[in-house]
Design a protein around this motif. Structure first.
Motif, short mmCIF file in Angstrom:
data_model
loop_
_atom_site.label_atom_id
_atom_site.label_comp_id
_atom_site.label_asym_id
_atom_site.label_seq_id
_atom_site.Cartn_x
_atom_site.Cartn_y
_atom_site.Cartn_z
N ASN A 187 -18.58 -25.61 -11.33
CA ASN A 187 -19.79 -24.61 -12.12
C ASN A 187 -19.51 -24.55 -13.51
N ASN A 188 -20.59 -24.47 -14.32
CA ASN A 188 -20.85 -24.35 -15.73
C ASN A 188 -20.05 -25.50 -16.28
N ASN B 188 -20.72 -16.63 -21.60
CA ASN B 188 -20.81 -17.99 -20.99
C ASN B 188 -19.34 -18.14 -20.57
N THR B 189 -18.89 -17.13 -20.03
CA THR B 189 -17.47 -17.55 -19.03
C THR B 189 -17.78 -18.08 -18.00
N THR B 190 -16.70 -19.01 -17.48
CA THR B 190 -16.71 -19.43 -16.12
C THR B 190 -15.79 -19.06 -15.18
N MET B 191 -16.22 -18.53 -13.83
CA MET B 191 -15.24 -17.85 -13.14
C MET B 191 -15.05 -18.96 -11.81
N LEU B 192 -13.72 -19.33 -11.64
CA LEU B 192 -13.49 -19.88 -10.27
C LEU B 192 -13.42 -18.93 -9.28
N VAL B 203 -12.13 -10.59 -21.09
CA VAL B 203 -12.26 -12.18 -21.27
C VAL B 203 -12.97 -12.51 -22.32
N ALA B 205 -15.18 -14.88 -24.82
CA ALA B 205 -16.33 -15.75 -24.65
C ALA B 205 -15.94 -17.17 -24.39
N GLY B 206 -16.71 -17.87 -23.47
CA GLY B 206 -16.55 -19.11 -23.27
C GLY B 206 -15.01 -19.56 -22.54
N ALA B 207 -14.59 -18.55 -22.03
CA ALA B 207 -13.35 -18.59 -21.04
C ALA B 207 -13.66 -19.37 -19.77
N VAL B 208 -12.57 -20.29 -19.28
CA VAL B 208 -12.72 -20.77 -17.90
C VAL B 208 -11.57 -20.09 -17.35
N GLY B 221 -10.12 -19.03 -23.67
CA GLY B 221 -9.78 -20.53 -23.82
C GLY B 221 -10.01 -21.19 -22.28
N ASN B 222 -9.88 -22.46 -22.29
CA ASN B 222 -10.06 -23.20 -21.16
C ASN B 222 -8.86 -24.28 -21.04
N SER C 160 -25.49 -20.46 -25.55
CA SER C 160 -25.49 -18.95 -25.17
C SER C 160 -25.01 -18.44 -26.55
N THR C 190 -21.28 -22.12 -26.70
CA THR C 190 -20.93 -20.56 -26.74
C THR C 190 -20.83 -20.09 -28.24
N LEU C 192 -20.34 -16.85 -30.68
CA LEU C 192 -19.78 -15.39 -30.68
C LEU C 192 -20.53 -14.72 -31.61
N VAL C 208 -17.09 -23.84 -28.46
CA VAL C 208 -17.22 -22.05 -28.37
C VAL C 208 -16.84 -21.86 -29.84
N ASN C 222 -12.62 -25.80 -27.62
CA ASN C 222 -12.65 -24.24 -27.31
C ASN C 222 -11.23 -23.98 -27.62
#
Lengths: 229, 229, 229
Positions: A187-188, B188-192, B203, B205-208, B221-222, C160, C190, C192, C208, C222
């Motif tokens: 996703n995303n 725009n966070t991504t959650m698994l 969390v 912004a933009g974190a995975v 971060g990602n 976003s 993304t 902020l 990001v 990011n």
């Protein structure tokens, strides 16, 4: 399609608008407040949800470099297609047998979606894209123009693709991503223009795909890097 | 709900469709071109915006591993619920007192949204999800199925969640994220699937989010890593 | 606008609701099942697609810190504006000559969109935002409140933005991003709160943006870091 044409749906809701020369197969169900535009071809056992527009012609403004084609064939909804509520489907596209398009989605002109594929809620598909058989495009994805999605691909929610390397800086050729058979996208995920994601590749959620992903590999991160095999 | 049932809204727009056995509380306002499906229960002081569908039954195609339940209780809109324009709400869900659902949103079956929570524009909520009291789900979020969002959580715009570790590869059990009380999630966070975000965690912004986030910590971060305390 | 007021559109679809005191210019085309709210001002040569709501008043619930203004000027659609299907436009905003708003989009109150700009499908624009001339906001973008987008900016799909550093933790002042003239933003970026993206800067897809981007530079990643010049 083996159509048994009639001139009206088997079941029609209230406040429905059916324009001229629409063709209905057997056992078609149309919800309330639906608009079916001129010339649309609707197969047997199709269901169209409330508040949906089918067969819209594209339009443009004077800023757009690419004007939509002046003439387009009708929108064709194959046998047993199901369309949700509040969606907008354009003229010039074809949905194959058993395709499911969920609520609040939109599919532009010159798109094909093949047998049994699923287009989730709030998915937007641009023009000139090919989507294969038994594909899942989950909720909220953006499928750019000129993209190829082969059979049995799975695209998780909210994935984004693009096709314009120069970001509007002129009338260059556009190429969307190619997603090969059986690939799975978390996703995303973000896909850049013209990348190829190989057969059965796996892309982790939140990845940013800036170059080709070899078949059978797994990639994650921003920019995406290979972690398997 | 302390309902004073009547058989029609206090105010109704034009081109409205009200199917059978819909129950209205006092002082209900229904916009233009609204569709209210069979059996929906609408509390006092509810407002429904133009072009919205309430009480839709889920549907499916033959590819979907999970079929929607054949029988579902009615959709219940609690006292003082406000629904925007162009939204689609399913049967089998319950919105608590004072809940606000903005335009172009959709909430599927078997969802509960508790008192005073806000569901932003263009938010899509999947089935079997629980959303607590005074939660904000901002514009454009995707809330997956089988997810738990506790009281006073804030989810910024365009966040994406998922619940299927195997990405469609069979009929395994699905688990959405759990977001504990008071957590705040940047845009725009991504959650698994199946991650837990702890109480009052933040969390960026933009974190995975690929693993659990401990209570009271801040991650960015990602993939997301802890930066505080 | 050089308006030649009439009291009805040149062409009107079926099931259309036109409330009181709506003003139409010459040669206006209104689709089927459209709702035009009280007081809307529509210029010459405007086209409004099926199932769209124009001129909606904002609403709120008791949890919202910021209540919408009680009084708002009418929505103004300038000459040759084109609106797609299934969109929701609020009172208090102004769209300039030649603006194109695609399907399933929403623009809130007190927004200006200047000449020839394009708002893509499924784009959501919050209140109090200024969008310049010849801007492209591509499909699926979220444009937060209190944001400034200067002339000739290009924002790729699914970007976003956010404006609330404290994520709902009180009634602090909000500041959206500022995107300066000619900047180009890749898809699914993304942003902020309160960042400035400089003139002609380029932001890579999936970036990001946590701090200002200097004019003429290129950033990716990011968090985003400068890679050019």
């Amino acid at each position: 399609m083996h159509m048994n044409e009639t001139n009206k749906p088997a079941s029609t809701g209230l406040n429905v608008v059916i324009e001229e020369n629409v063709t209905f197969g057997k056992n078609v169900t149309v919800g309330h407040n639906v608009v079916i535009k001129e010339g649309t071809i609707i197969g047997d056992n199709v269901t169209i949800g409330d508040m949906t527009v089918v067969g819209k012609r594209p339009s443009s403004n004077r800023k757009m470099a690419r004007k939509p084609p002046a003439a387009l064939p009708p929108l064709v909804l194959g046998t047993s297609v199901t369309i949700g509520c509040g969606s907008v489907l354009y003229r010039g596209s074809t949905l194959g047998e058993g395709v499911f398009v969920a609520d609040l989605s939109s599919i532009r002109e010159n798109v094909t979606v093949d047998t049994d594929s699923i287009i989730g809620r709030n998915v937007i598909v641009e023009n000139n894209t090919r989507i294969g058989k038994r594909v899942t495009v989950q909720t909220g994805c953006y499928v750019t123009a000129d993209m190829i999605i082969e059979d049995e691909v799975f695209i998780g929610p909210c994935c984004s693709s693009s096709n314009d390397k120069y970001m509007g800086a002129g009338n260059f050729s556009h190429t969307g991503p190619i997603i090969k058979k059986g690939a799975k996208i978390g996703n995303n995920t973000t896909m850049l223009p013209a990348v190829t994601i190989g057969e059965n590749a796996i892309v982790g959620a939140g990845a940013v795909i800036v170059k080709d992903v070899p078949a059978g590999t797994t990639v994650v991160g921003n920019p995406a890097r290979q972690i398997r095999p």
